[in-house]
Design an enzyme around this catalytic site. Structure first.
Site, short mmCIF file in Angstrom:
data_model
loop_
_atom_site.label_atom_id
_atom_site.label_comp_id
_atom_site.label_asym_id
_atom_site.label_seq_id
_atom_site.Cartn_x
_atom_site.Cartn_y
_atom_site.Cartn_z
N ALA A 326 28.13 -31.10 3.96
CA ALA A 326 27.63 -32.02 5.08
C ALA A 326 26.37 -32.75 4.90
O ALA A 326 25.20 -32.27 4.71
CB ALA A 326 27.42 -31.19 6.69
N ASP A 328 24.52 -34.36 7.29
CA ASP A 328 24.58 -34.62 8.77
C ASP A 328 24.12 -35.84 9.37
O ASP A 328 24.57 -36.17 10.36
CB ASP A 328 23.83 -33.30 9.21
CG ASP A 328 24.74 -32.07 9.28
OD1 ASP A 328 25.46 -31.87 9.58
OD2 ASP A 328 24.14 -31.17 8.39
N ASN A 411 28.23 -26.06 13.89
CA ASN A 411 27.74 -24.62 13.86
C ASN A 411 26.35 -24.45 13.81
O ASN A 411 25.73 -23.80 14.58
CB ASN A 411 28.45 -23.69 12.68
CG ASN A 411 28.32 -24.51 11.22
OD1 ASN A 411 28.50 -25.49 11.09
ND2 ASN A 411 27.80 -23.68 10.23
N TYR A 412 25.69 -25.41 13.16
CA TYR A 412 24.11 -25.36 12.90
C TYR A 412 23.37 -26.17 13.97
O TYR A 412 23.95 -27.26 14.56
CB TYR A 412 23.59 -26.17 11.57
CG TYR A 412 23.36 -24.93 10.48
CD1 TYR A 412 22.23 -24.19 10.72
CD2 TYR A 412 24.52 -24.45 9.42
CE1 TYR A 412 21.93 -23.20 9.63
CE2 TYR A 412 23.93 -23.59 8.69
CZ TYR A 412 22.66 -22.78 8.88
OH TYR A 412 22.61 -21.68 8.09
N1 ABN Z 1 27.71 -29.53 9.86
C1 ABN Z 1 28.98 -30.24 9.83
C2 ABN Z 1 28.97 -31.33 11.14
C3 ABN Z 1 27.99 -31.76 11.69
C4 ABN Z 1 28.33 -32.42 13.22
C5 ABN Z 1 29.66 -32.24 13.51
C6 ABN Z 1 30.59 -31.87 12.66
C7 ABN Z 1 30.34 -31.36 11.78
CU CU Z 2 21.53 -22.06 6.22
#
Ligand code: ABN
Ligand code: CU
Length: 699
Positions: A326, A328, A411-412
């Site tokens: 990703a 981001d 998720n993060y």
């Molecule tokens: N970490 C990947 C991601 C970020 C934002 C939205 C969807 C997926």
């Molecule tokens: Cu990590």
């Protein structure tokens, strides 16, 4: 007027009521040139764009401030030039066609100044785009069948996180793709990351259709999902909270905060700066200057600071995990993913909030309230000394000014803290929390070596988080250079006249003169750092150029083989430092268009840091921009599950022979113990000085 909250659950976006009224731009004429577009300006720009496009149905991918060119802004700031016109920048998709255009609107003149068609690029996936994935995939017969095969028939319990796809050769950039990562949830507040399923779904965002269901069979078999629950919400763990174990801590500022805001301009402890925000970078800090109390002048430090990109590559080589890297920022937008912050939870104390103003796909303004938090924190000591002979003591406390935002990237969750302290330091601290990305383990598999079995049959793959901080320095003026500092032993051999005892060491200074020379990596052996210097501004004591030092010892090497797709797409993460000559609107080191980019050199509409550096421009005594990569390599731990304790990582820029003395000497000490005969009134008054809330503990 605000009408409704977004359908994009979790992101507190407010759409503004559509109106036919002519947008009122009277305030726009006097607004700060770096302010976000106002609600009225967004309305005006989207109206101008829609009128220009005629009957074509449009989808706004973004609509944001087009910042003035640097020389125009600087001339205005220094009162040498006119106020720059307000402009908007939009990326527009023509619905039902592959056409994408970059549009510039002059708001002062109410005209489209430029409508540039771009090709073979992947615009950012907005929250509205991502919303398509779960809805469409849940209803698709192939997805339903894939679930049925592993015993799941209630599709309302199937949840699908939408991700960008990286790059998939099957479709190139012909379609706007997403991949859906599939999970099961037993109830609404059950943790889905405890029940990852063994397949992903690929979708076309515009056509809203499923293109493929990629099932990962192991020895030809499906992997049965784990239904064991691992939860963190109060419904499940509330009984184990020990409420009386921790007494409340309150942050008290009885006389209010020490910063002043004039709109988005901030003054604090001698610092002055402008706080901007956009859908892509999130917080942008511009025009940072600092009072030099010793030199009685305001000195320039940074023209612009922002997070320019980040990448989270996962290290499991099995298909389809290679697609999980990703970006981001470039794929989803740090602004779009930003949280509406809650007083007392996200931020504690006396908080000043600013809203973020962005736009929806139909070109309507959308507001995230309390998106930017500005506050102060105590920061321990700034200096202290005790004279051991007579017990004389002096100590002064430091303070942080923190400008922050928190994003949720599926998720993060990441909290970004831009921190200034009283010694003139700037630091970006990132705290990583939220949820590990998880995957199911087939009974024949082990999590090692590419992951950790964080719960039975649940693996969390090894991954990295690499951030790119873009710093456009202006150290005592626009023309700066870069010098690499390495702590090295004196060459002269032990026993020689020059180094008789072998203890000689010094700071080896290597000027990095061109963009290629300045593509540098951190070196632990030499405690490497880099000085951004102004060759024309000389410290009267050292007789050397003044500097700000980049201290970046958290810079993991990008773990991807040279030539791999990841190494190309995330080329920016291959070095700890890049320095390039300044160019207006050159902001994003993984390219303006990161979704489905290949990272190949020479793309006509999508240049990356690799293209900029290949030009090998001079970065000596000129206007330069630094991209500073930092982050961490994450081998997940069981402690990171089911929700991660926040992990901090940071990078710092510190004054280095920039001031003639400790710049914090103006800070009144909080503790002084002196000989009673002192004539100094302050010293007499402040024998011991506590704040009103500083008390001995009652134990
Ligand atoms: N970490 C990947 C991601 C970020 C934002 C939205 C969807 C997926
Ligand atoms: Cu990590």
């Amino acid at each position: 007027m605000i009408i409704d909250t977004s359908s994009i659950a979790g992101y507190a976006i407010f759409r503004e009521e559509p109106t036919d009224a002519v947008p009122d731009l009277s305030k726009s004429r006097s607004t700060h040139p770096l302010n976000q577009l106002s609600i009225e300006e967004i309305r005006a720009a989207s109206k101008i764009i829609r009128e220009y496009a005629g009957s074509k149905p449009l989808k706004f991918n973004c609509l944001t401030l087009r910042e003035p060119k640097k020389h125009e802004y600087v001339a205005f700031r220094d009162r040498r030039g006119p106020r720059p016109d307000r402009r908007a920048f939009a990326i527009i998709l023509e619905k039902g066609t592959p056409n994408i255009a970059e549009v510039i609107v002059n708001l002062n003149q109410s005209v489209v100044e430029d409508w540039k068609v771009v090709q073979d690029v992947g615009p950012i996936l907005t929250l509205e785009d991502l919303d398509v994935c779960e809805r469409v995939a849940r209803a698709d017969p192939r997805v339903i069948e894939a679930c049925r095969e592993i015993g799941i028939t209630d599709m309302s319990k199937v949840y699908i996180d939408a991700w960008a796809i990286g790059f998939d050769h099957r479709w190139g950039t012909e379609r706007r793709l997403q991949q859906g990562l599939v999970y099961y949830r037993n109830s609404e507040s059950d943790n889905q990351y405890a029940h990852p399923l063994d397949f992903t779904v690929i979708l076309d965002t515009e056509k809203e259709e499923v293109l493929a269901v990629d099932i990962r069979r192991v020895n030809g078999e499906r992997t049965a999902p784990s239904f064991e629950e691992h939860n963190y919400m109060p419904d499940y763990v509330g009984d184990s909270y020990e409420e009386n174990r921790l007494k409340p801590i309150d942050i008290v500022q009885p006389e209010g905060v020490s910063f002043r805001m004039r709109g988005s301009e901030l003054h604090w402890a001698g610092f002055k700066m402008h706080i901007g925000f956009n859908y892509r970078e999130g917080i942008v800090i511009s025009d940072v200057r600092l009072d030099d109390h010793h030199g009685q002048r305001v000195r320039k430090l940074f023209n612009r600071i922002s997070l320019a990109e980040m990448v989270v590559p996962y290290g499991n080589p099995d298909h389809p995990h290679q697609r999980k890297h990703a970006h981001d920022e470039g794929e989803y937008g740090m602004g779009l993913m930003t949280n509406s912050l809650k007083l007392g939870c996200d931020c504690k104390g006396a908080i000043h909030y600013l809203d973020a103003i962005m736009c929806t796909s139909s070109g309507e303004p959308a507001v995230v309230q309390n998106a930017i938090c500005i506050h102060e924190e105590d920061n321990g000591l700034v200096y202290k000394h005790t004279d051991y002979r007579d017990g004389t003591v002096i100590s002064a406390r430091d303070r942080k000014l923190i400008i922050s935002q928190i994003i949720t990237a599926a998720n993060y969750d990441y909290a970004f803290y831009h921190i200034f302290t009283l010694d003139g330091t700037y630091k970006l601290e990132v705290k990583l929390t939220g949820m590990l990305n998880t995957y199911c383990l087939h009974p024949s598999e082990t999590a090692a070596p590419y992951g950790t079995e964080v719960a039975p049959a649940i693996t969390a793959h090894n991954h990295q988080h690499i951030f790119s901080l873009r710093v456009d320095p202006e150290i005592d003026g626009p023309n700066n250079s870069i010098v690499q500092n390495d702590a090295v032993l004196t060459d002269a051999p032990l026993g020689s006249a020059e180094n008789l005892y072998g203890n000689g060491f010094y700071c080896k200074k290597t000027p990095l003169r061109t963009a290629k020379e300045a593509a540098a990596n951190y070196c632990y052996e030499t405690s490497r750092s880099w000085d951004i210097i102004n060759p024309s501004s000389i410290n009267p004591s050292t007789k050397k150029p003044v500097a700000y030092k980049i201290l970046n010892n958290n810079c993991p090497t990008l773990l991807a083989k040279p030539g791999s797709m990841l190494a190309k797409r995330a080329a920016f993460a291959r070095k700890s430092l890049w320095v390039v000559p300044y160019e207006d609107y050159q902001l994003f080191p993984a390219g303006d268009y990161v979704c489905q980019s290949t990272g190949e050199l020479g793309h006509p509409y999508n240049k990356t840091i690799a293209d900029w550096v290949a030009q090998d421009g001079s970065v000596e005594n000129t206007d330069i921009v630094c991209y500073i990569q930092f982050g961490l390599t994450h081998f997940p731990r069981t402690e990171d599950f089911p929700i991660m304790p926040a992990e901090p990582v940071s990078v710092m820029l510190r004054a280095s022979n920039f001031f003639v003395k400790n710049p914090a000497l103006w800070v009144p000490p909080t503790h002084i113990a002196v000989d009673k005969s002192s004539e100094n009134a302050f010293a007499q008054k402040q024998q011991v000085c506590c704040g009103k809330s500083d008390v001995p503990s009652k134990l």
